[in-house]
Write a protein that holds these residues in place. Structure first.
Motif, PDB file in Angstrom:
ATOM      1  N   LEU A 150       0.822  -1.206   0.000  1.00 41.32           N
ATOM      2  CA  LEU A 150       0.000   0.000   0.000  1.00 41.32           C
ATOM      3  C   LEU A 150       0.861   1.264   0.000  1.00 41.32           C
ATOM      4  O   LEU A 150       0.475   2.291  -0.556  1.00 41.32           O
ATOM      5  CB  LEU A 150      -0.966   0.005   1.180  1.00 41.32           C
ATOM      6  CG  LEU A 150      -2.192  -0.870   0.983  1.00 41.32           C
ATOM      7  CD1 LEU A 150      -2.940  -1.075   2.288  1.00 41.32           C
ATOM      8  CD2 LEU A 150      -3.137  -0.259  -0.046  1.00 41.32           C
ATOM      9  N   GLU A 158       2.998   0.899  -3.705  1.00 42.92           N
ATOM     10  CA  GLU A 158       2.208   0.905  -4.936  1.00 42.92           C
ATOM     11  C   GLU A 158       1.092   1.918  -4.947  1.00 42.92           C
ATOM     12  O   GLU A 158       0.698   2.406  -5.997  1.00 42.92           O
ATOM     13  CB  GLU A 158       1.637  -0.495  -5.196  1.00 42.92           C
ATOM     14  CG  GLU A 158       2.712  -1.494  -5.635  1.00 42.92           C
ATOM     15  CD  GLU A 158       2.189  -2.933  -5.632  1.00 42.92           C
ATOM     16  OE1 GLU A 158       0.959  -3.111  -5.711  1.00 42.92           O
ATOM     17  OE2 GLU A 158       3.021  -3.848  -5.537  1.00 42.92           O
ATOM     18  N   GLN A 159       0.542   2.243  -3.779  1.00 42.80           N
ATOM     19  CA  GLN A 159      -0.566   3.192  -3.778  1.00 42.80           C
ATOM     20  C   GLN A 159      -0.240   4.488  -3.060  1.00 42.80           C
ATOM     21  O   GLN A 159      -1.134   5.275  -2.800  1.00 42.80           O
ATOM     22  CB  GLN A 159      -1.821   2.542  -3.160  1.00 42.80           C
ATOM     23  CG  GLN A 159      -2.552   1.718  -4.177  1.00 42.80           C
ATOM     24  CD  GLN A 159      -4.026   1.537  -3.827  1.00 42.80           C
ATOM     25  OE1 GLN A 159      -4.487   0.428  -3.602  1.00 42.80           O
ATOM     26  NE2 GLN A 159      -4.776   2.623  -3.783  1.00 42.80           N
ATOM     27  N   SER A 194      -7.358   3.484   7.045  1.00 41.42           N
ATOM     28  CA  SER A 194      -8.577   3.548   6.248  1.00 41.42           C
ATOM     29  C   SER A 194      -8.495   2.653   5.019  1.00 41.42           C
ATOM     30  O   SER A 194      -9.507   2.155   4.552  1.00 41.42           O
ATOM     31  CB  SER A 194      -8.924   4.990   5.873  1.00 41.42           C
ATOM     32  OG  SER A 194      -7.956   5.539   5.036  1.00 41.42           O
ATOM     33  N   PHE A 195      -7.297   2.382   4.517  1.00 42.77           N
ATOM     34  CA  PHE A 195      -7.189   1.485   3.363  1.00 42.77           C
ATOM     35  C   PHE A 195      -7.194   0.018   3.766  1.00 42.77           C
ATOM     36  O   PHE A 195      -7.696  -0.826   3.035  1.00 42.77           O
ATOM     37  CB  PHE A 195      -5.896   1.777   2.599  1.00 42.77           C
ATOM     38  CG  PHE A 195      -6.012   2.925   1.624  1.00 42.77           C
ATOM     39  CD1 PHE A 195      -4.971   3.229   0.765  1.00 42.77           C
ATOM     40  CD2 PHE A 195      -7.160   3.708   1.573  1.00 42.77           C
ATOM     41  CE1 PHE A 195      -5.067   4.277  -0.134  1.00 42.77           C
ATOM     42  CE2 PHE A 195      -7.255   4.764   0.668  1.00 42.77           C
ATOM     43  CZ  PHE A 195      -6.207   5.041  -0.190  1.00 42.77           C
ATOM     44  N   ARG A 233     -12.936  10.030   5.180  1.00 41.72           N
ATOM     45  CA  ARG A 233     -12.688   9.014   6.194  1.00 41.72           C
ATOM     46  C   ARG A 233     -13.831   8.917   7.178  1.00 41.72           C
ATOM     47  O   ARG A 233     -13.913   7.977   7.957  1.00 41.72           O
ATOM     48  CB  ARG A 233     -11.396   9.300   6.951  1.00 41.72           C
ATOM     49  CG  ARG A 233     -10.173   9.019   6.126  1.00 41.72           C
ATOM     50  CD  ARG A 233      -8.940   8.921   6.997  1.00 41.72           C
ATOM     51  NE  ARG A 233      -7.747   9.130   6.212  1.00 41.72           N
ATOM     52  CZ  ARG A 233      -6.683   9.810   6.599  1.00 41.72           C
ATOM     53  NH1 ARG A 233      -6.675  10.355   7.799  1.00 41.72           N
ATOM     54  NH2 ARG A 233      -5.648   9.949   5.823  1.00 41.72           N
ATOM     55  N   LEU A 270     -14.233   3.377   2.671  1.00 39.03           N
ATOM     56  CA  LEU A 270     -12.773   3.303   2.698  1.00 39.03           C
ATOM     57  C   LEU A 270     -12.258   2.382   1.593  1.00 39.03           C
ATOM     58  O   LEU A 270     -11.271   2.674   0.930  1.00 39.03           O
ATOM     59  CB  LEU A 270     -12.317   2.821   4.080  1.00 39.03           C
ATOM     60  CG  LEU A 270     -12.786   3.734   5.231  1.00 39.03           C
ATOM     61  CD1 LEU A 270     -12.388   3.159   6.571  1.00 39.03           C
ATOM     62  CD2 LEU A 270     -12.251   5.144   5.077  1.00 39.03           C
ATOM     63  N   LEU A 306     -12.577   4.254  -1.642  1.00 41.49           N
ATOM     64  CA  LEU A 306     -11.491   5.206  -1.860  1.00 41.49           C
ATOM     65  C   LEU A 306     -10.226   4.475  -2.304  1.00 41.49           C
ATOM     66  O   LEU A 306      -9.535   4.887  -3.230  1.00 41.49           O
ATOM     67  CB  LEU A 306     -11.237   6.010  -0.581  1.00 41.49           C
ATOM     68  CG  LEU A 306     -10.232   7.159  -0.712  1.00 41.49           C
ATOM     69  CD1 LEU A 306     -10.702   8.175  -1.739  1.00 41.49           C
ATOM     70  CD2 LEU A 306     -10.032   7.835   0.639  1.00 41.49           C
ATOM     71  N   ARG A 307      -9.961   3.398  -1.629  1.00 46.44           N
ATOM     72  CA  ARG A 307      -8.773   2.611  -1.977  1.00 46.44           C
ATOM     73  C   ARG A 307      -8.901   2.082  -3.413  1.00 46.44           C
ATOM     74  O   ARG A 307      -7.937   2.100  -4.177  1.00 46.44           O
ATOM     75  CB  ARG A 307      -8.641   1.463  -0.990  1.00 46.44           C
ATOM     76  CG  ARG A 307      -7.451   0.576  -1.246  1.00 46.44           C
ATOM     77  CD  ARG A 307      -7.322  -0.464  -0.155  1.00 46.44           C
ATOM     78  NE  ARG A 307      -6.435  -1.543  -0.581  1.00 46.44           N
ATOM     79  CZ  ARG A 307      -6.095  -2.574   0.164  1.00 46.44           C
ATOM     80  NH1 ARG A 307      -6.563  -2.667   1.393  1.00 46.44           N
ATOM     81  NH2 ARG A 307      -5.292  -3.500  -0.292  1.00 46.44           N
ATOM     82  N   HIS A 362      -8.369   4.885  -5.957  1.00 47.05           N
ATOM     83  CA  HIS A 362      -6.954   5.196  -6.100  1.00 47.05           C
ATOM     84  C   HIS A 362      -6.250   4.138  -6.938  1.00 47.05           C
ATOM     85  O   HIS A 362      -5.437   4.441  -7.813  1.00 47.05           O
ATOM     86  CB  HIS A 362      -6.299   5.300  -4.713  1.00 47.05           C
ATOM     87  CG  HIS A 362      -6.517   6.636  -4.055  1.00 47.05           C
ATOM     88  ND1 HIS A 362      -5.518   7.345  -3.433  1.00 47.05           N
ATOM     89  CD2 HIS A 362      -7.635   7.398  -3.936  1.00 47.05           C
ATOM     90  CE1 HIS A 362      -6.013   8.470  -2.942  1.00 47.05           C
ATOM     91  NE2 HIS A 362      -7.282   8.531  -3.228  1.00 47.05           N
ATOM     92  N   ALA A 363      -6.549   2.880  -6.632  1.00 51.18           N
ATOM     93  CA  ALA A 363      -5.898   1.791  -7.367  1.00 51.18           C
ATOM     94  C   ALA A 363      -6.297   1.813  -8.835  1.00 51.18           C
ATOM     95  O   ALA A 363      -5.461   1.623  -9.727  1.00 51.18           O
ATOM     96  CB  ALA A 363      -6.257   0.451  -6.731  1.00 51.18           C
ATOM     97  N   LEU A 394      -4.534   4.527 -10.816  1.00 54.96           N
ATOM     98  CA  LEU A 394      -3.160   4.183 -11.166  1.00 54.96           C
ATOM     99  C   LEU A 394      -3.130   3.155 -12.294  1.00 54.96           C
ATOM    100  O   LEU A 394      -2.302   3.235 -13.196  1.00 54.96           O
ATOM    101  CB  LEU A 394      -2.431   3.637  -9.935  1.00 54.96           C
ATOM    102  CG  LEU A 394      -2.210   4.639  -8.799  1.00 54.96           C
ATOM    103  CD1 LEU A 394      -1.612   3.957  -7.588  1.00 54.96           C
ATOM    104  CD2 LEU A 394      -1.325   5.788  -9.245  1.00 54.96           C
ATOM    105  N   TYR A 410      -0.832   9.895  -9.027  1.00 63.03           N
ATOM    106  CA  TYR A 410      -1.284  10.317  -7.702  1.00 63.03           C
ATOM    107  C   TYR A 410      -0.117  10.936  -6.952  1.00 63.03           C
ATOM    108  O   TYR A 410       0.973  10.376  -6.901  1.00 63.03           O
ATOM    109  CB  TYR A 410      -1.826   9.105  -6.940  1.00 63.03           C
ATOM    110  CG  TYR A 410      -2.155   9.385  -5.496  1.00 63.03           C
ATOM    111  CD1 TYR A 410      -1.354   8.879  -4.476  1.00 63.03           C
ATOM    112  CD2 TYR A 410      -3.263  10.156  -5.145  1.00 63.03           C
ATOM    113  CE1 TYR A 410      -1.656   9.127  -3.148  1.00 63.03           C
ATOM    114  CE2 TYR A 410      -3.561  10.401  -3.825  1.00 63.03           C
ATOM    115  CZ  TYR A 410      -2.763   9.896  -2.830  1.00 63.03           C
ATOM    116  OH  TYR A 410      -3.056  10.142  -1.512  1.00 63.03           O
TER     117      TYR A 410
END
Lengths: 98, 464, 371
Positions: free
Chosen positions: B393, B396-397, B407-408, C43, C159, C162-163, C166-167, C170, C176
């Motif tokens: 995480l 890569e992110q 939160s991820f 969040r 959450l 959001l993840r 983002h992924a 990309l 990002y």
């Protein structure tokens, strides 16, 4: 995994660990009683049902969660044993009773 | 119930007890709230029961433990109100302390709050550490103190720090022998420059040497410079694998006791937004305190190991000092009186702290023990998040901090609220980003810091 | 200096959904995000894809929310296929609990008004009395009067969403940038230069999705975005075995088993502290609604700051002064994520907002300012 020292006193309290009676030393915690009774694991996790057992014995790690007298997810290392206390493995997530 | 106290002390370890003695002695209305059924915290756990019911065990546990009885007796005689088996789950902006015990919940108003919640074991995340049959050395000590219970069968101690030796010698005196002690490499070279301070500190060297000699006499296999611990087992621990002088070795064990030092147990302080700073020497966060134990939050003070690891003797002294500060804060004593009473305490604390730089340097955990290399190692025990996912995480992110990580990946969201994963997550993010730990920060910790039911929050429990 | 097709400022649910949509459409997008310790409304999101309470007197908002909810089913699948991340999207309708008979009557009026205003396709709802509600939710408290129900409502894990966004960004070649709070912004028609996190970015398109930061940034981009914080507090319980089979506006059980209990609306400025008064009120209402919660443990009590415009509606606008600059702010980042990714991003790419969104320009606040 654990045993009582011979000179640790003879006063005991009867508790039920997963339904089986056990003579727990007076003053010890429910988690200690479970370990003394020979339990390897005392719960399975809410996430993957992996087996777990007490880790820190001081109320910080929350690994010792057990069902005590019907209440789920109690920190067993913070509960002193009492006569006829029902101490059960916590099977995964708690059941929310109506 | 809403009783007004001048001082509410959270924690009945040496710092909390000492603070209560001094505060009550100065005429402050004082309450001490603690989860355990007896005073003493962890270091002096069950000292009253041991002294009255198992006095033979005082010899097993050693003179440092027995020395705690006097403080406990002074506390009992102090007149401070004592709430045992009671947890503090919240402190609000007006210094109300929210407590919970077997009968219900209550709110206690206080003019000043002293957080003396002590220390906890630093997490030691190695592959297999979540298996049943793996516990901390502190846990084994607690079982010995609180119930006269010892390991039965083949057990191994692994990690680093003075507690490893102390526990081993206590267990030997109790008649059980560890199958092995596996010590990860102490940083002898880096610690050497602090040696003079250590040697000048009261009694530490003597105690250390006599413990080592006990172990040698008993023939306990003791290896130092051990690396890459890995605990194997299916539903329980079966053996511990390690690397030593280039070889991969294994010890079979029914019980593995881990330890790598202790760190502040400070979730309550974090939840109040007390400012913290990273301590490089101790490799942990500690609250920012002024010379009078005040935190960055008005009316909230910290004493003992919660403020940074100082040991039991210094913790008691810091408790006395914090009580003086409280007395001054509520205008019970003057500046002059406070300074006068504090002076001998400060001198004594200084004496006891002489050993710390050496011990901190010697036992400073190495990188691989705070940021696990093996991707499969569980980092967040509650949510079962592994090291590999956390690293990915970041790399890569672009996950840059523990709150975004929380939160991820959900780490820190379980019942322990980051107590066992926080330091690891922070070190891993820092390592993967290539920045110093202070730049990464820590979890935003929220109340309740101990469990409380929805019904209790709703006020439906017994209000005392 | 790096050139992009679009710069999106704000890496929360709004910004990342739009950035993903842009990347998905083949544009080179840069998403600028600030640091780990920031207010970050995303969040604190409750996670509802909620339609039934939206847009009283503003049918455009009703329709936009309903559109997004309809797009969400495929959107969730798309994100899972793209990233392997499951947003735990569910779409089985939802209820708004009415505690008293008076609440029930008021709610019925509101729902009827929504229906009358909705045009085609018509907004459909049901009012459920206590007994009917009990059939859907046996756990309901004995005193509860009833609820309103629509089939449009759903939920997702904010959450994980959001993840996943983002992924997915990309994966689609988007860029990002963390720790990139805007230091300076220079605007000209179809020409924007932003300095952030020590780097400089330029693009012919700019999207302001920076939550509370939009107010200040908007002034530099010819956009009026007078957003204010509104605090909301949420209680989260330990994981329990599945109990709540239906979504409700204020209490829902996540896929992991935790029960989330909302919510408050407080005007307290930039203050995300939790309070004991609201804590007690949320807990009391939750127990009244679902008595089984009485013995369930709370593990976390959150507060977060919603990003609210003065009328609570989104702000969507292309700057007249600096065409190419777009405003995007709302307080329903999960509900509108699908519309943001699959529609709004397209409008930004094409350089024009459709008539349906004209209702949401920030200019609607200018009149008040003059007065």
């Amino acid at each position: 995994m654990f045993k009582k020292l011979p000179d640790a006193g003879t006063a005991t309290v009867t508790v039920l660990i997963d339904g089986k009676p056990f003579q727990a030393p007076r003053g010890c915690t429910a988690a200690a009683a479970a370990l003394l009774a020979g339990a390897t694991s005392t719960r399975t996790t809410a996430v993957s049902e992996a087996p777990r057992a007490p880790y820190c014995m001081m109320g910080v790690c929350f690994e010792c969660l057990m069902e005590i007298d019907g209440a789920p997810n109690q920190q067993a290392c913070l509960v002193p044993v009492a006569e006829n206390m029902r101490i059960n493995r916590q099977p995964g997530k708690a059941e929310a009773k109506p | 119930m809403s009783a007004a106290f001048d001082l509410a002390i959270v924690g009945a370890g040496p710092a909390g007890l000492a603070a209560a003695v001094t505060a009550a002695g100065l005429g402050l209305r004082t309450a001490v709230i603690d989860e355990q059924p007896e005073p003493g915290g962890q270091i002096y756990r069950a000292i009253e029961s041991v002294s009255t019911q198992r006095p033979a065990h005082l010899r097993i546990l050693g003179p440092d433990y027995a020395a705690g009885l006097e403080l406990v007796k002074r506390f009992r005689a102090s007149g401070a109100e004592y709430l045992p088996q009671t947890s503090v789950w919240q402190v609000d902006g007006e210094r109300n302390v929210y407590v919970r015990n077997r009968t219900g919940t209550a709110r206690i108003a206080a003019r000043q709050i002293l957080i003396a919640t002590g220390a906890m074991e630093r997490p030691l995340p190695v592959p297999g550490w979540t298996l049943p049959g793996v516990m901390t050395c502190g846990a084994a000590q607690t079982l010995l103190k609180s119930a006269g219970v010892v390991p039965d069968g083949r057990f191994v101690l692994a990690g680093s720090g003075p507690l490893l030796m102390l526990l081993a010698s206590q267990l030997l005196r109790a008649g059980v022998k560890p199958a092995a002690i596996l010590e990860t490499r102490p940083n002898t070279f880096a610690a050497l420059r602090h040696l003079p301070g250590f040697l000048a500190a009261p009694g530490y060297l003597g105690r250390g040497l006599s413990m080592l000699s006990e172990l040698r006499k008993a023939g306990v296999p003791h290896k130092t410079g051990v690396r890459r611990l890995h605990i194997h087992g299916d539903v329980r621990a079966r053996e511990i694998e390690y690397e030593w002088h280039g070889q991969i070795l294994r010890e079979s064990a029914d019980l593995v006791l881990l330890h790598q030092g202790i760190v502040p147990n400070a979730n309550l302080a974090w939840s109040l937004r007390c400012a913290h700073a990273w301590d490089f020497a101790q490799r942990c966060f500690r609250p920012v305190l002024d010379a009078w134990s005040n935190t960055s939050v008005d009316g909230v003070l910290i004493a003992g190991d919660t403020g940074g690891i100082i040991g039991a003797r210094a913790a008691a002294l810091s408790g006395h000092l914090a009580a003086l500060s409280v007395a001054f804060n509520v205008a019970k004593i003057s500046t002059a009186e406070r300074d006068r009473l504090a002076q001998p305490m400060r001198a004594e604390i200084k004496r006891h702290l002489r050993a710390r730089p050496f011990l901190d340097a010697l036992y400073r955990p190495p990188q691989e023990m705070v940021a696990p290399r093996d991707d499969d190692t569980i980092v967040c025990r509650c949510e079962e998040i592994r090291a590999g996912e956390i690293r990915r995480l970041v790399t890569e992110q672009g996950c840059s901090g523990p709150n975004q990580m929380k939160s991820f990946a959900r780490c820190g969201m379980g019942p322990c609220q980051g107590r066992l994963c926080g330091l690891t997550v922070v070190e891993m993010i820092a390592e993967s980003r290539g920045v110093p730990v202070p730049e990464v920060g820590y979890y935003r910790i929220r109340s309740p810091v101990k469990p409380v039911t929805v019904g209790e929050l709703a006020g439906l429990g017994l209000d005392r | 200096m790096s050139r992009y097709d679009t710069i999106v400022i704000g890496g929360g649910l709004v910004g990342s959904a739009i950035a993903y949509g842009l990347a998905r459409g083949g544009l080179k997008a840069a998403l600028l995000d600030e640091g780990d310790v920031a207010f970050r409304a995303s969040r604190g999101n409750f996670g509802l894809v909620w339609v039934q309470s939206k847009g009283i007197g503003v049918p455009e908002y009703q329709r936009w929310s309903r559109l997004s909810s309809g797009l969400w089913d495929d959107f969730a699948v798309e994100l899972r296929q793209e990233t392997g991340i499951d947003c735990a999207h569910e779409h089985r309708g939802g209820v708004t609990i009415c505690l008293t008979e008076q609440d029930f009557a008021q709610r019925r009026q509101m729902m009827e008004r929504l229906r009358l205003e909705s045009g085609e396709p018509c907004f459909e709802y049901q009012m459920l009395g206590h007994d009917e509600l009990r059939k859907l939710m046996p756990e309901i408290g004995p005193e509860i009067a009833g609820a309103s129900y629509t089939r449009y409502d759903g939920a997702a894990n904010p959450l994980y969403l959001l993840r996943a966004l983002h992924a997915a960004l990309l994966k689609r070649g988007g860029h990002y940038f963390a720790h990139s709070k805007v230091a300076s912004l220079r605007a000209a028609p179809h020409d924007f230069t932003v300095t952030a996190g020590g780097a400089t970015f330029s693009a012919p398109r700019l999207v302001l999705a920076a939550g509370l930061g939009n107010k200040e940034l908007g002034t530099q981009a010819g956009l009026n975005m007078p957003v204010q914080p509104e605090r909301g507090q949420i209680l989260v319980t330990e994981r329990v075995k599945p109990v709540l089979g239906m979504l409700t506006l204020l209490v829902r059980q996540t896929a992991e088993g935790s029960v989330m209990i909302g919510e408050s609306h407080e005007d307290v400025g930039l203050n995300d502290a939790t309070t004991p008064e609201v804590q007690q009120a949320l807990a009391a209402r939750a127990v009244r609604t679902f008595p089984f919660l009485r013995d369930v443990r709370v593990v976390r009590h959150w507060a977060a700051l919603r990003v609210l415009s003065p009328d609570g509606l989104p702000i969507y606008e292309q700057s007249q002064q600096y065409p190419g600059a777009f405003a995007a702010t709302c307080h329903s980042g999960v509900t509108l994520a699908a519309a943001h990714a699959l529609r709004y991003a397209g409008f930004v790419a094409d350089g024009a907002l459709p008539a349906e969104l004209a209702r949401f320009t920030g200019q609607r606040f200018n009149v008040q300012k003059a007065a």
